[in-house]
Design an enzyme around this catalytic site. Structure first.
Site, PDB file in Angstrom:
ATOM      1  N   LYS A 136      -7.341   2.249  -0.575  1.00 17.34           N
ATOM      2  CA  LYS A 136      -6.758   1.362  -1.573  1.00 17.34           C
ATOM      3  C   LYS A 136      -7.199  -0.057  -1.252  1.00 17.34           C
ATOM      4  CE  LYS A 136      -2.407   2.684  -1.127  1.00 17.34           C
ATOM      5  NZ  LYS A 136      -0.953   2.745  -1.416  1.00 17.34           N
ATOM      6  N   HIS A 139      -4.998  -5.932  -1.152  1.00 13.11           N
ATOM      7  CA  HIS A 139      -4.546  -6.814  -2.226  1.00 13.11           C
ATOM      8  C   HIS A 139      -3.657  -7.922  -1.687  1.00 13.11           C
ATOM      9  CE1 HIS A 139      -0.502  -5.007  -2.245  1.00 13.11           C
ATOM     10  NE2 HIS A 139      -1.092  -3.837  -2.149  1.00 13.11           N
ATOM     11  N   HIS A 142      -0.828  -7.627   0.882  1.00 14.86           N
ATOM     12  CA  HIS A 142      -1.094  -7.554   2.314  1.00 14.86           C
ATOM     13  C   HIS A 142      -1.312  -8.942   2.916  1.00 14.86           C
ATOM     14  CE1 HIS A 142      -2.657  -3.404   1.159  1.00 14.86           C
ATOM     15  NE2 HIS A 142      -1.689  -3.157   2.006  1.00 14.86           N
TER      16      HIS A 142
END
Length: 573
Positions: A136, A139, A142
């Protein structure tokens, strides 16, 4: 001992004889004055009075303040004491104060702000931060864990701790099983090779949406994960491929953010310790069988509910693997303290984790959760996530557009490098300028605004100070004539510089980066005000030397503050 503390202790030494308070206690009541005409330090006697064993009647406080001020004997640090109502005011010997502060900065240099703090020896601190999930995108959600964790790492290292920064990847569990099931249905090998992270993310969003309508998806995901835990070769081969591709994509992001990890770990690596964790739980008689056949730990007496640590089908959960990770870390990196930098919404979970860990080892593990608020308006599962790569690139573009408006800035040889550093500073400072537990709404403008109190402003203040040094050609002289620095702008700047060590102590105690960020704004404004009216170049040599040391000290302090925040200072922009 810091320069400011020497002057405060001179006050405390005399007051301790008149108030029955210890010198250390008196220091906690000292505050900078709001107006220079009142002196440099003030003490509110009503606040001090509440701590006395035998408080003085309120109507007598004014007389008490007068008596203390009248009895105060000036010395090399304090010129005089005065009072207004029930408040005491103390005026420093300014020349001596300026000398002590600027010489301290000169001698301590890159360690000014924390060299006075006794260094920790044989004290290992483990910091778990960032922790994105494989397959993933990294983004903006984080971002907070990464930069707050990096700040905590930087400030512990500055104070002499042995720090181990761990990036504990989410690379295991049912959620990965869900992704694997989704890839079998929606995956495209060609897209995986050309744009792995974005393609896997698209798959993840699709399978999550389908799982809400088809409960059989969950069953398949659990079955797939069980294969992984049982060592199925094909399942693990695919898992490793996704994991390697994801880690590779994170590397460039961390490099741009000036973040370095000592260890890359993950849930997958604690597999061999899961059985050890179960054995300890069982030996400690903590496990109970639930009605559906799962295993749980009863924490009701701690008001933490009942926590399932193994599903009925025998597979592990997040908390199972986190308990195992504590055992693994104790063995690999014997630590005195472990800090988990994770969103505040997980506070309850970490209370459960820490309580179970302490019970199963019959000891205080010294585990600490450092939480932070959410960036609202984002959700990985709904597919509305904003990729951090896009944020960094957009911020850089906006900074370049801003710099191109100035003919001088647009001619910089390393324009793109400087723009990228400014973009990182703008984003990091915007995120760290408020208390970490505070939520905020995601906004492009808020993230990349180059005006006001921003990372760009801090970098400009540093670059401008560097420019003063370069253009003046004056050598730094720690034995200049300090009596020259008597303008209010000079004294205000010295006072701001002197406060930095206390700011560092406060930031370390609370692990709040905003304490340093907001201090640096004040320091930079004070530097700007001083540089506007205190010329260095083409002045009398003694004046130039004194002012040069002042601005050099301000820049050194700003540089050290930026260092603790994980920001590289720019010397020209």
């Amino acid at each position: 001992m810091t320069a400011l503390l020497k002057f405060k202790q001179s006050i405390a030494k005399q007051l301790s004889k008149q108030t029955t308070c210890s010198s250390q206690e008196l220091l906690t009541f000292m505050r900078p004055t709001k107006f220079r005409k009142d002196g440099h330090i003030s003490i509110s006697l009503p606040k001090l009075n509440t701590s006395l064993a035998t408080p003085i009647a309120n109507q007598q406080l004014n007389d008490w303040s007068k008596a203390i001020a009248d009895k105060f004997v000036p010395d090399e640090y304090i010129q005089q004491a005065s009072h207004k109502g029930s408040n005491l005011y103390f005026e420093f010997d300014e020349t001596n104060f300026v000398k002590h502060v600027l010489q301290q900065v000169y001698h301590e240099r890159n360690s000014y702000g924390w060299s006075h703090i006794p260094k920790s020896t044989n004290n290992t601190v483990l910091i778990d931060y960032s922790s994105p999930n494989i397959a993933k995108p990294f983004h903006a959600g984080h971002l907070r864990s990464t930069i707050i964790g990096n700040f905590i790492k930087q400030i512990h290292e500055a104070l002499g701790y042995r720090v181990i920064g761990i990036n504990y990847l989410g690379d295991w569990g049912k959620q990965y099983g869900l992704l694997a099931v989704g890839f079998e249905k929606y995956g495209d090998e060609a897209k995986l090779i050309s744009d792995p992270i974005h393609h896997l993310y698209q798959v993840y969003v699709k399978i999550n949406a389908e799982a809400k309508l088809d409960k059989d998806i969950d069953r398949k995901a659990n079955e797939y994960f069980k294969k992984m835990e049982e060592g199925d070769t094909e399942a693990l081969k695919r898992w490793k491929q996704f994991r390697d591709l994801s880690i590779r994509s994170y590397a460039s992001i961390y490099e741009r953010l000036n973040v370095k990890f000592d260890v890359y770990s993950g849930e997958s690596q604690v597999n061999s310790y899961t059985s050890k964790a179960h054995d300890q739980l069982r030996n400690s008689r903590l496990l109970k069988r639930t009605e559906d056949g799962a295993l749980a730990v009863d924490l009701e007496e701690y008001n933490l509910g009942t926590v399932v640590v193994q599903r009925a089908d025998g597979t592990s959960l997040y908390i199972t693997r986190d308990l195992a990770s504590v055992l693994m870390r104790r063995e690999k990196y014997p630590f005195q303290k472990a800090i988990y930098v994770v969103g505040s919404e997980q506070a309850g979970y970490f209370k459960q984790l820490f309580q179970i860990s302490n019970l199963m080892t019959n000891s205080d593990q010294n585990l600490q959760h450092v939480g932070f608020g959410r960036i609202k308006g984002m959700s990985t599962r709904k597919g509305t996530v904003v990729f951090l790569q896009d944020i960094l690139d957009t911020a850089k573009e906006r900074i370049i557009n801003y710099m191109n408006q100035s003919e001088k800035k647009s001619q910089l040889k390393n324009l793109h490098t400087v723009a990228d550093q400014l973009a990182m500073s703008a984003i990091l400072i915007q995120d760290m300028k408020s208390k970490r537990n505070k939520d905020y709404e995601f906004s492009w403008d808020r993230m990349t605004d180059a005006r006001g109190d921003t990372g760009v402003f801090l970098q400009y203040a540093h670059a401008r100070a560097c420019g003063i040094e370069q253009k003046s050609g004056i050598e730094i002289d720690p034995d200049c004539d300090f009596s020259i620095l008597k303008e209010k702008e000079a004294i205000n700047l010295v006072q701001s510089i002197a406060q930095f060590p206390e700011i560092v102590e406060s930031a370390f105690a609370t692990l709040e980066p905003c304490t340093i960020v907001n201090y640096l704004f004040k320091l930079s404004h004070a530097t700007s005000a001083a540089s506007t009216c205190l010329r260095v170049k083409d002045m009398d040599p003694d004046v130039s030397k004194a002012r040069m040391l002042l601005f050099w000290s301000a820049r050194a302090t700003l540089r050290n503050g930026l260092h603790l925040l994980g920001i590289k200072p720019i010397e020209q922009m």
